[in-house]
Motif scaffolding. Structure first.
Motif, short mmCIF file in Angstrom:
data_model
loop_
_atom_site.label_atom_id
_atom_site.label_comp_id
_atom_site.label_asym_id
_atom_site.label_seq_id
_atom_site.Cartn_x
_atom_site.Cartn_y
_atom_site.Cartn_z
N ARG A 131 92.33 20.83 63.52
CA ARG A 131 90.93 20.58 63.19
C ARG A 131 90.15 21.88 63.22
NH1 ARG A 131 87.32 19.85 67.75
NH2 ARG A 131 88.42 20.25 69.71
N ARG A 176 88.37 22.60 57.40
CA ARG A 176 87.50 22.58 56.23
C ARG A 176 86.74 23.89 56.12
NH1 ARG A 176 83.43 19.89 56.54
NH2 ARG A 176 83.36 19.47 58.78
N SER A 228 83.21 15.25 56.83
CA SER A 228 84.66 15.31 57.00
C SER A 228 85.45 15.37 55.70
CB SER A 228 85.14 14.11 57.82
OG SER A 228 84.76 12.89 57.19
N TYR A 229 84.86 14.98 54.56
CA TYR A 229 85.60 15.03 53.30
C TYR A 229 85.04 16.07 52.34
CZ TYR A 229 88.89 13.19 49.85
OH TYR A 229 89.94 13.05 48.96
N ILE A 230 84.28 17.00 52.88
CA ILE A 230 83.75 18.09 52.07
C ILE A 230 84.53 19.35 52.41
CG2 ILE A 230 81.72 19.46 51.48
CD1 ILE A 230 79.98 17.13 52.33
N ASN A 231 85.20 19.90 51.40
CA ASN A 231 86.04 21.08 51.61
C ASN A 231 86.04 21.91 50.33
OD1 ASN A 231 87.83 22.74 53.10
ND2 ASN A 231 89.61 21.81 52.09
#
Length: 246
Positions: A131, A176, A228-231
């Motif tokens: 993480r 991320r 959490s889903y932005i990368n």
């Protein structure tokens, strides 16, 4: 999705003033243990005390990001970091003809090499733990030509490309990496050129420059589990681009 950062350690470079200070305060308010980086021990102590006064936890490390070995020392002293905010940078103005080697090197070393070294030193540890979140501070000048700011803009454009490279390189391991492209912002640094920030702010659709907290809001969001889903994103926090008049 929660945005608490309890149990996380965050390193914020250039955190003793302006946007970096605002980011450090916001991350601490959400529960992160913050490593405040800067050059001034006095200003660093003030930020650490301000965080402590509001119930947060912070410590200060001084380092010269223009010196590669000092960047590595900063990473070593910071230890296991879960959140890395590459905020520190330099922006000076000169035409190509008037730029000397020192001017060129200063921008590349601080704006591009220092974040690169910090990623080298800290991101593998994040990947091993499964993480991590990295947010790089960029500028509208990375994609829009700005007179007298060629090297500044180019160094930040390079950082934006590295943001996407690192998102791919470390994403599978739960790390991320995103960037915030900031528009004109009122900070102690921009105040050194009176009137410039206000003039640039008038060009945004909102018709004003940003406050440091407004840029920090986006950074803190990207660093949080709520993103959490932005990368690999380059998030524009520029006040909007005005249309070309017919």
């Amino acid at each position: 999705m929660t945005n608490t950062l309890e149990g996380s350690t965050a390193l914020v470079t250039g955190a003793t003033a302006g946007i970096g200070r605002a980011i450090a305060l916001q991350l601490a308010a959400r529960g992160a243990d913050v490593v405040v980086h800067g050059r001034s021990i006095e200003r660093g102590a003030e930020v650490v005390q301000e965080i402590a006064d509001t119930g947060g936890r912070a410590r200060f490390i001084s380092a010269d990001l223009g010196a590669a070995d000092d960047v590595r020392r900063l990473a070593a002293q910071a230890g296991a970091v879960d959140i890395l905010i590459n905020n520190a940078g330099v922006y000076k103005f000169a035409t190509t003809a008037d730029s000397d080697d020192a001017f060129f090197d200063e921008h590349i070393n601080l704006n591009l090499r220092a974040p690169y070294i910090l990623m080298q030193q800290l991101a593998p540890g994040m990947a091993e733990r499964g993480r991590g979140a990295v947010v790089n501070l960029s500028t509208i000048a990375a994609g829009t030509p700005a007179r007298g700011a060629g090297i500044y803009g180019a160094s930040k454009a390079g950082l934006e490309l590295l943001t996407r490279v690192w998102a791919d390189e470390f994403g599978r391991d739960g790390v991320r990496v995103n960037a915030v492209q900031a528009g004109p912002t009122e900070t102690p640094g921009t105040a050194a050129t009176p009137g410039l920030t206000d003039a640039l702010g008038e060009l945004a659709t909102l018709g004003r420059a940003a406050a440091a907290d407004e840029i920090a809001n986006a950074v803190t969001f990207l660093a949080s589990p709520a993103a959490s889903y932005i990368n690999g994103a380059i998030v524009q926090v520029t006040g909007g681009q005005a249309a070309i008049a017919p």
